[in-house]
Design an enzyme around this catalytic site. Structure first.
Site, PDB file in Angstrom:
ATOM      1  N   CYS A 102       0.820  -1.198   0.000  1.00  0.00           N
ATOM      2  CA  CYS A 102       0.000   0.000   0.000  1.00  0.00           C
ATOM      3  C   CYS A 102       0.865   1.263   0.000  1.00  0.00           C
ATOM      4  O   CYS A 102       1.570   1.536  -0.953  1.00  0.00           O
ATOM      5  CB  CYS A 102      -0.979  -0.058   1.172  1.00  0.00           C
ATOM      6  N   HIS A 103       0.847   2.038   1.092  1.00  0.00           N
ATOM      7  CA  HIS A 103       1.670   3.240   1.203  1.00  0.00           C
ATOM      8  C   HIS A 103       3.075   2.925   1.707  1.00  0.00           C
ATOM      9  O   HIS A 103       3.897   3.834   1.843  1.00  0.00           O
ATOM     10  CB  HIS A 103       1.004   4.255   2.140  1.00  0.00           C
TER      11      HIS A 103
END
Length: 168
Positions: A102-103
């Site tokens: 994800c991030h």
């Protein structure tokens, strides 16, 4: 079996830590949750409470085999702390396994070492990866040597399978 460091700050995407950590533990590996301080209480985006096992200054890099970077807002918080950037950089430079979802790749961008690497992330981070010189794929899991990246919680099953296979 392998020893994995999972780095975390507040506002982690809860399941992006808990699901991979459980998959790794189920495969016989150990996961050490590392934050700014030992026994620190951290809260995920969805309210899950986590307690760190160790602080970043309490670990010895050589004692660990892999690095897990869950997403949410945690990686953005971690990348402002040079100790976490140095840790991620050391894992990349020594080609030890790095698992980032994800991030999570925001922390990798801060190392300056994504140029020429093939990876993925949450869609809003993909542009940052591109401008940092990364080769960005929009796929559930991307494997570049020992760097395994994934996009979102929807990809966790494939991500978990890839990281467990990497350590098999």
């Amino acid at each position: 079996m392998s020893k994995i460091i999972a780095v975390m700050a507040n506002s982690v995407e809860d399941i992006e830590y808990s699901f991979p950590a459980q998959a790794l533990k189920d495969a016989g590996h150990s996961v050490t949750l590392v934050g700014a301080q030992a026994n620190e209480k951290l809260t995920g985006k969805h309210g899950t409470e986590f307690t760190t096992d160790k602080g970043i200054d309490d670990i010895n890099f050589d004692d660990y085999d892999a690095l897990l970077i869950p997403g949410g807002f945690s990686p953005d918080n971690l990348r402002s702390d040079d100790r976490f950037v140095k840790l991620a950089k050391k894992f990349l430079l020594t080609d030890k396994p790095v698992f980032s979802i994800c991030h999570g790749p925001q922390l990798l961008i801060q190392t300056g070492l994504v140029k020429g690497r093939t990876l993925t992330s949450y869609e809003t981070v993909q542009t940052d990866l591109y401008y940092a010189g990364g080769i960005v794929k929009d796929e559930p899991v991307v494997i570049d040597r020992h760097l395994i990246t994934s996009r979102t919680p929807d990809d966790l099953e494939a991500f978990n399978e890839a990281i467990v296979n990497e350590l098999a």
